[in-house]
Design an enzyme around this catalytic site. Structure first.
Site, PDB file in Angstrom:
ATOM      1  N   GLY A   1     -12.007   2.372   4.032  1.00 33.56           N
ATOM      2  CA  GLY A   1     -11.062   1.574   3.251  1.00 33.56           C
ATOM      3  C   GLY A   1     -10.157   2.404   2.359  1.00 33.56           C
ATOM      4  O   GLY A   1     -10.315   3.625   2.211  1.00 33.56           O
ATOM      5  N   HIS A   2      -9.193   1.707   1.732  1.00 39.58           N
ATOM      6  CA  HIS A   2      -8.207   2.418   0.914  1.00 39.58           C
ATOM      7  C   HIS A   2      -8.837   3.024  -0.338  1.00 39.58           C
ATOM      8  O   HIS A   2      -9.737   2.470  -0.943  1.00 39.58           O
ATOM      9  CB  HIS A   2      -7.030   1.502   0.549  1.00 39.58           C
ATOM     10  CG  HIS A   2      -7.408   0.226  -0.127  1.00 39.58           C
ATOM     11  ND1 HIS A   2      -6.601  -0.873  -0.114  1.00 39.58           N
ATOM     12  CD2 HIS A   2      -8.495  -0.144  -0.826  1.00 39.58           C
ATOM     13  CE1 HIS A   2      -7.158  -1.855  -0.787  1.00 39.58           C
ATOM     14  NE2 HIS A   2      -8.308  -1.429  -1.229  1.00 39.58           N
ATOM     15  N   ASN A   3      -8.329   4.209  -0.671  1.00 36.58           N
ATOM     16  CA  ASN A   3      -8.733   4.968  -1.853  1.00 36.58           C
ATOM     17  C   ASN A   3     -10.192   5.413  -1.835  1.00 36.58           C
ATOM     18  O   ASN A   3     -10.755   5.776  -2.867  1.00 36.58           O
ATOM     19  CB  ASN A   3      -8.446   4.193  -3.144  1.00 36.58           C
ATOM     20  CG  ASN A   3      -6.969   3.985  -3.369  1.00 36.58           C
ATOM     21  OD1 ASN A   3      -6.453   2.888  -3.162  1.00 36.58           O
ATOM     22  ND2 ASN A   3      -6.271   5.035  -3.769  1.00 36.58           N
TER      23      ASN A   3
ATOM     24  N   GLN B   1       0.870  -1.184   0.000  1.00 35.01           N
ATOM     25  CA  GLN B   1       0.000   0.000   0.000  1.00 35.01           C
ATOM     26  C   GLN B   1       0.904   1.230   0.000  1.00 35.01           C
ATOM     27  O   GLN B   1       1.466   1.607   1.029  1.00 35.01           O
ATOM     28  CB  GLN B   1      -0.907  -0.016   1.229  1.00 35.01           C
ATOM     29  CG  GLN B   1      -1.698  -1.311   1.401  1.00 35.01           C
ATOM     30  CD  GLN B   1      -2.783  -1.481   0.353  1.00 35.01           C
ATOM     31  OE1 GLN B   1      -3.771  -0.765   0.345  1.00 35.01           O
ATOM     32  NE2 GLN B   1      -2.589  -2.424  -0.547  1.00 35.01           N
TER      33      GLN B   1
END
Length: 347
Positions: A236-238, A195
């Site tokens: 969460g990511h993005n 990540q």
């Protein structure tokens, strides 16, 4: 302060401009005192209003005749009460400077007006702006930026390369910029996908206790200006969250979902990934969001509570729904055939 001064500072109109009343506290409508100010936000509290012992009450003009005390008349009582509480109970600031037990890397930049609490760790390349308050046991990892007047209450972790705006409030246990939940399958094993992105929080953001905002797998996770995130929330990511959206506790937003401006997400809402949620979209409690909603409006999917006996009967019938739907379809087709036959005979 005198009630006249309080009214002036919160933008309220006094029902009795000549009243000389000293106010030194805020209080509940039903547990009030003669030196306290309370508020009424709805007509359903009429009965409690009539018997309150508060020194003054903040309310809409339509309810003023019901009050047995001085009134501060406003269009938005909740907002006015919040301003009154802030005036009467100002927060004490932490002392300027670094606690002797804090560990600060030589390459970190800490503004002289900032406050660094006990047992904090500030890594290399971190920049901390004017008026920042870092409470005890916080960790700020390398190359992160903390904007002016931001406050980390205690035990907050800001992971590497995170950018935090001005006047942000991070409650105890919040984690900003942890690795996102990204894995690739290798036979029977899971292999972590690096990540390499970061998190960017806008100005005036608030993140509650034990909530986490994951950094982008590639690129940024973005939380817009004025966003309010309650306790125990996973971002969460993005994910991208538009300005002034608010989320209640125990909600989860899966990776790469985009949420618009001015949305409200009630408690325990779950969102799948890669969705597009438009501006002014509102989800009620426990909604399961599995598709995009781009039009403004209120959406629900949680099943309300019901008597246990009713619930058990309904659950027992769930497994027969598909069979019942097929039988209904066959009956509809049969009825259509009979109706066609009757029309043919009539012709």
């Amino acid at each position: 302060m005198l009630l006249t001064e309080l009214a002036n500072r919160i933008g309220a109109e006094l029902s009795d401009p000549g009243a000389v009343i000293e106010i030194n506290d805020v209080c509940a409508l039903t547990d009030a005192n003669p030196f306290g100010v309370t508020y009424v936000s709805s007509e359903k509290f009429r009965h409690a209003l009539r018997v309150t012992t508060a020194g003054a009450v903040i309310l809409a003009p339509a309810l003023a005749a019901e009050a047995p005390c001085a009134c501060l008349l406003v269009d938005n009582p909740v907002l006015a009460f919040a301003r009154a509480a802030e005036l009467l109970h100002p927060r004490s600031r932490s002392p300027v400077g670094c606690h002797p037990s804090a560990v600060i890397a030589a390459g970190a930049e800490v503004h002289p007006s900032a406050s660094i609490g006990a047992l904090c760790v500030i890594e290399d390349g971190v920049r901390i702006a004017a008026g920042v308050e870092i409470g005890p046991h916080c960790v700020i990892q390398r190359d992160s930026l903390i904007g002016a007047e931001t406050r980390l209450v205690a035990s907050v972790t800001v992971c590497e390369r995170t950018i935090i705006g001005k006047r942000v409030l991070l409650h105890p246990g919040a984690v900003i910029g942890r690795d996102g939940f990204g894995f690739a399958r290798d036979g029977e094993r899971w292999i972590r996908v690096p990540q390499i992105g970061r998190v960017r929080l806008g100005d005036d953001v608030e993140v509650g206790t034990n909530s986490a905002v994951d950094r982008g797998a590639i690129g940024e996770t973005v939380v817009g200006d004025g966003v309010k995130i309650d306790n125990l929330i996973q971002i969460g990511h993005n994910v991208e969250i538009g300005d002034h959206t608010a989320m209640a506790a125990c909600s989860g937003i899966s990776g790469s979902t985009r949420i618009g401006k001015g949305c409200t997400i009630a408690g325990a809402v779950g969102m799948a990934g890669h969705l597009d949620i438009g501006d002014d979209v509102h989800f009620t409690g426990m909604a399961m969001v599995t598709r995009s909603f781009e039009q403004p409006g209120t959406y629900s999917s949680g099943i309300p509570a019901m008597p246990s006996a009713d619930w058990r009967r309904n659950v027992a019938r769930f497994r027969h729904l598909d069979e019942m739907a097929k039988r209904l379809r066959r009956l509809e087709e049969r009825v259509a055939e009979l109706q066609k036959a009757q029309r043919d005979q009539a012709d």
